[in-house]
Design an enzyme around this catalytic site. Structure first.
Site, mmCIF file in Angstrom:
data_model
loop_
_atom_site.group_PDB
_atom_site.id
_atom_site.type_symbol
_atom_site.label_atom_id
_atom_site.label_comp_id
_atom_site.label_asym_id
_atom_site.label_seq_id
_atom_site.Cartn_x
_atom_site.Cartn_y
_atom_site.Cartn_z
ATOM 1 N N GLY A 47 0.811 -1.217 0.000
ATOM 2 C CA GLY A 47 0.000 0.000 0.000
ATOM 3 C C GLY A 47 0.841 1.262 0.000
ATOM 4 O O GLY A 47 0.555 2.225 -0.726
ATOM 5 N N CYS A 48 1.891 1.261 0.789
ATOM 6 C CA CYS A 48 2.748 2.436 0.888
ATOM 7 C C CYS A 48 3.524 2.663 -0.406
ATOM 8 O O CYS A 48 3.771 3.799 -0.800
ATOM 9 C CB CYS A 48 3.689 2.297 2.085
ATOM 10 S SG CYS A 48 2.778 2.234 3.650
ATOM 11 N N THR A 49 3.896 1.575 -1.075
ATOM 12 C CA THR A 49 4.580 1.694 -2.360
ATOM 13 C C THR A 49 3.631 2.262 -3.417
ATOM 14 O O THR A 49 4.004 3.168 -4.173
ATOM 15 C CB THR A 49 5.139 0.323 -2.797
ATOM 16 O OG1 THR A 49 6.068 -0.115 -1.801
ATOM 17 C CG2 THR A 49 5.829 0.407 -4.142
#
Length: 157
Positions: A47-49
């Site tokens: 998700g952060c990527t």
């Protein structure tokens, strides 16, 4: 420690944090310019990527809106640097290991997974106007939707 979340219209909390590529980011250096602070749970996770790469792709458009972007996570700078290098992230990723800034924005929250409760970073973003006040807040934002929301709000500043 105050977990009272900030609201639209509030003066943005001051900060100075170590960031990727040997930088320091601070509210003082951003004074008079709009910026986006986005809080994300953990570098180099799916998700952060997605969220970070979406911002990287949108940097030219956000730059035309004179918007500076800063990502904030509890990760140490060494891990953030690896994340930034792996995906070619040019905007600063700041380290908030003691979650002092996250506490001030109300993004260090109790979470639960598989019946276990713990504290962690809530994926949230804050658009700060050139006057230093919060103009928009997105809490529990979906990584894939993030950039479109930010671009629309920044264009209205």
């Amino acid at each position: 420690m105050s977990n009272e979340p900030v609201s639209v219209g509030d003066k943005a909390p001051d900060f100075s944090l170590q960031a990727s590529r040997g930088r320091t980011v601070s509210s003082a250096e951003l004074s008079g310019r709009p910026y986006l602070l986005y809080f994300y749970p953990k570098a180099d996770t799916p998700g952060c990527t997605t969220q970070a790469c979406g911002i990287q792709e949108a940097l030219p458009a956000l730059g035309r809106l004179n918007l500076t972007v800063i990502g904030v996570s509890p990760d140490p700078v060494s891990k953030i640097d690896k994340f930034a290098d792996k995906y070619g992230l040019e905007f600063p990723l700041a380290s908030d290991p003691e979650h002092e800034l996250a506490d001030r924005y109300g993004t260090w929250v109790e979470k639960s997974m598989y019946g276990r409760t713990y504290f962690g970073m809530e994926r949230s973003s804050f658009l700060i106007g050139a006057d230093g006040h919060i103009k928009a807040i997105w809490r529990k934002v979906k990584p894939a939707d993030h950039v479109a929301l930010v671009e629309k709000a920044a264009a209205e500043l």
